[in-house]
Write a protein that holds these residues in place. Structure first.
Motif, PDB file in Angstrom:
ATOM      1  N   SER A 194      27.721  18.583  46.732  1.00  0.00           N
ATOM      2  CA  SER A 194      27.843  19.354  47.876  1.00  0.00           C
ATOM      3  C   SER A 194      29.336  20.318  47.702  1.00  0.00           C
ATOM      4  N   ILE A 195      30.294  19.633  47.347  1.00  0.00           N
ATOM      5  CA  ILE A 195      31.667  20.128  47.262  1.00  0.00           C
ATOM      6  C   ILE A 195      31.439  21.422  46.271  1.00  0.00           C
ATOM      7  N   ARG A 196      30.621  21.008  44.864  1.00  0.00           N
ATOM      8  CA  ARG A 196      30.632  22.381  44.039  1.00  0.00           C
ATOM      9  C   ARG A 196      29.760  23.544  44.672  1.00  0.00           C
ATOM     10  N   ASN A 197      28.679  23.084  45.405  1.00  0.00           N
ATOM     11  CA  ASN A 197      28.134  24.195  46.079  1.00  0.00           C
ATOM     12  C   ASN A 197      28.860  24.922  47.054  1.00  0.00           C
ATOM     13  N   ILE A 198      29.673  24.270  47.965  1.00  0.00           N
ATOM     14  CA  ILE A 198      30.804  25.105  48.821  1.00  0.00           C
ATOM     15  C   ILE A 198      31.912  26.026  47.956  1.00  0.00           C
ATOM     16  N   GLU A 199      32.129  25.374  46.661  1.00  0.00           N
ATOM     17  CA  GLU A 199      33.197  26.000  45.795  1.00  0.00           C
ATOM     18  C   GLU A 199      32.502  27.273  45.391  1.00  0.00           C
ATOM     19  N   LYS A 200      31.118  27.240  45.182  1.00  0.00           N
ATOM     20  CA  LYS A 200      30.454  28.467  44.530  1.00  0.00           C
ATOM     21  C   LYS A 200      30.531  29.630  45.696  1.00  0.00           C
ATOM     22  N   ILE A 201      30.260  28.995  46.914  1.00  0.00           N
ATOM     23  CA  ILE A 201      30.061  29.961  47.966  1.00  0.00           C
ATOM     24  C   ILE A 201      31.478  30.465  48.277  1.00  0.00           C
ATOM     25  N   THR A 202      32.532  29.765  48.553  1.00  0.00           N
ATOM     26  CA  THR A 202      33.888  30.527  48.624  1.00  0.00           C
ATOM     27  C   THR A 202      34.364  31.434  47.595  1.00  0.00           C
ATOM     28  N   ASN A 203      34.202  30.959  46.141  1.00  0.00           N
ATOM     29  CA  ASN A 203      34.261  31.998  45.298  1.00  0.00           C
ATOM     30  C   ASN A 203      33.636  33.171  45.224  1.00  0.00           C
ATOM     31  N   THR A 204      32.270  33.114  45.795  1.00  0.00           N
ATOM     32  CA  THR A 204      31.446  34.524  45.815  1.00  0.00           C
ATOM     33  C   THR A 204      32.040  35.277  46.660  1.00  0.00           C
ATOM     34  N   MET A 205      32.589  34.442  48.002  1.00  0.00           N
ATOM     35  CA  MET A 205      33.185  35.329  49.360  1.00  0.00           C
ATOM     36  C   MET A 205      34.352  35.858  48.939  1.00  0.00           C
ATOM     37  N   LYS A 206      35.283  35.234  48.042  1.00  0.00           N
ATOM     38  CA  LYS A 206      36.406  35.775  47.796  1.00  0.00           C
ATOM     39  C   LYS A 206      36.257  36.863  46.934  1.00  0.00           C
ATOM     40  N   ILE A 207      35.282  37.047  46.035  1.00  0.00           N
ATOM     41  CA  ILE A 207      35.076  38.171  45.035  1.00  0.00           C
ATOM     42  C   ILE A 207      34.654  39.545  45.872  1.00  0.00           C
ATOM     43  N   VAL A 208      33.856  39.173  46.864  1.00  0.00           N
ATOM     44  CA  VAL A 208      33.213  40.178  47.673  1.00  0.00           C
ATOM     45  C   VAL A 208      34.350  40.835  48.369  1.00  0.00           C
ATOM     46  N   ALA A 209      35.132  40.035  49.232  1.00  0.00           N
ATOM     47  CA  ALA A 209      36.257  40.433  49.666  1.00  0.00           C
ATOM     48  C   ALA A 209      37.169  41.356  49.019  1.00  0.00           C
ATOM     49  N   SER A 210      37.514  40.728  47.677  1.00  0.00           N
ATOM     50  CA  SER A 210      38.520  41.422  46.737  1.00  0.00           C
ATOM     51  C   SER A 210      37.840  42.859  46.661  1.00  0.00           C
ATOM     52  N   THR A 211      36.487  42.965  46.304  1.00  0.00           N
ATOM     53  CA  THR A 211      35.954  44.340  46.263  1.00  0.00           C
ATOM     54  C   THR A 211      35.912  45.366  47.373  1.00  0.00           C
ATOM     55  N   LYS A 212      35.892  44.832  48.656  1.00  0.00           N
ATOM     56  CA  LYS A 212      35.902  45.600  49.854  1.00  0.00           C
ATOM     57  C   LYS A 212      37.332  45.795  50.007  1.00  0.00           C
ATOM     58  N   LEU A 213      38.105  45.117  49.687  1.00  0.00           N
ATOM     59  CA  LEU A 213      39.693  45.336  50.057  1.00  0.00           C
ATOM     60  C   LEU A 213      40.225  46.773  49.783  1.00  0.00           C
ATOM     61  N   THR A 214      39.871  47.227  48.501  1.00  0.00           N
ATOM     62  CA  THR A 214      40.115  48.563  48.003  1.00  0.00           C
ATOM     63  C   THR A 214      39.750  49.554  49.062  1.00  0.00           C
ATOM     64  N   ARG A 215      38.413  49.477  49.424  1.00  0.00           N
ATOM     65  CA  ARG A 215      37.842  50.607  50.233  1.00  0.00           C
ATOM     66  C   ARG A 215      38.384  50.536  51.250  1.00  0.00           C
TER      67      ARG A 215
END
Length: 298
Positions: free
Chosen positions: A39-60
């Motif tokens: 469960s914790i590994r799945n949560i880590e994957k989700i939060t990592n993905t959301m961090k990458i998405v937010a980093s991509t959107k931040l420039t725009r």
């Protein structure tokens, strides 16, 4: 008293019964720890993905914030040059436009705006509220429900546009209340890790025409109402884009912290899993040896 011949058989029976109970309990504990690890590994994957998405959107988001800031500051230079100030009147309220959004998982960025409004209410509660976004509306509904005269949902799904700000400004201007002034409350972007609640003043036609340096501007009376609406739309657009950049930055930081915490929890549970598995294996080896010794004695 048991005979000497019956004692080894009793020890062997006790060993067999312990082998039947101990592994099941140990394996159940291992399955529980393994499930938590998964469960914790799945949560880590989700939060990592959301961090990458937010980093991509931040420039725009930062690019849109920079462009809107130029429009907003240029629009407010007219009032600064005219030295426009809010008209003082007895019984007149101020109108505060709070710019939040509908999305969460971005730390306490919306709570900061709500606390700012509550502090303003302690100093002077003579104001009405227009809230953009469901987050601040939900928080302020508990304490300032009577002051909320208008709210907008569906804010913060994407980078704000001037058309959205113009539609919001049009409805604000059509409010029936007589207000001494309008303030746009938003989160001002300082850097990628910090922000603070700030305000942008907006003035009506009467306040602008009563400015000390109004005579220096050759403005037709028919244009004044359009100028007010355009300036308010510029201020709202500026506040929305700057707040959106703060939200994306705060979400990236929140997801980064969540990923780090999940990694630490994975390390701790992995150590616990290894120790528990080693204890179960050791217990089984002890039981096998004990059973073998008992069999030899028999």
């Amino acid at each position: 008293m048991l005979s000497r011949a019956a004692r080894p058989a009793l020890r062997a029976g006790a060993a067999v019964s312990s082998r039947a109970v101990a592994p099941s309990a140990g394996f159940a504990t291992l399955r529980e720890i393994e499930g938590r690890l998964k469960s914790i590994r799945n949560i880590e994957k989700i939060t990592n993905t959301m961090k990458i998405v937010a980093s991509t959107k931040l420039t725009r988001a930062q690019r849109a914030m920079t462009d809107s800031r130029k429009y907003g500051e240029t629009s407010n230079e007219v009032y600064q040059s005219a030295e426009t100030k809010p008209l003082e009147g007895e019984g007149k309220k101020k109108l505060l436009v709070v710019c939040s959004s509908d999305k969460g998982l971005c730390g306490g960025i919306h709570s900061g705006l709500s606390r700012y409004i509550r502090r303003r209410a302690l100093e002077d509660s003579n104001f009405d509220l227009v809230i953009l976004g469901e987050k601040c509306r939900t928080q302020l509904q508990r304490t300032q429900a009577k002051e909320i005269v208008l709210n907008f949902a569906g804010v913060g799904k994407d980078i704000p546009t001037f058309a959205e700000a113009q539609a919001i400004a049009d409805q604000i201007i059509n409010l029936s209340g007589d207000y001494s002034g309008v303030e746009v409350i938003y989160n001002r972007f300082i850097n990628a890790t910090s922000y603070e609640p700030s305000s942008i003043p907006a003035f009506d036609v009467e306040a602008f025409t009563a400015s000390p340096n109004f005579a220096a501007f050759e403005v037709d009376e028919e244009v004044l109402s359009n100028l007010r609406e355009f300036a308010l739309a510029n201020s709202i657009y500026w506040a929305l884009t700057e707040g959106h950049a703060c939200e994306i930055s705060a979400r990236r930081n929140a997801m980064d912290n969540a990923s780090k915490n999940a990694g630490e929890m994975i390390g701790k549970y992995q150590i616990l899993f290894n120790r528990t598995r080693q204890a179960v294996i050791t217990g089984e080896l002890v039981e096998i040896i004990t059973g073998a010794v008992a069999s030899e004695e028999m």
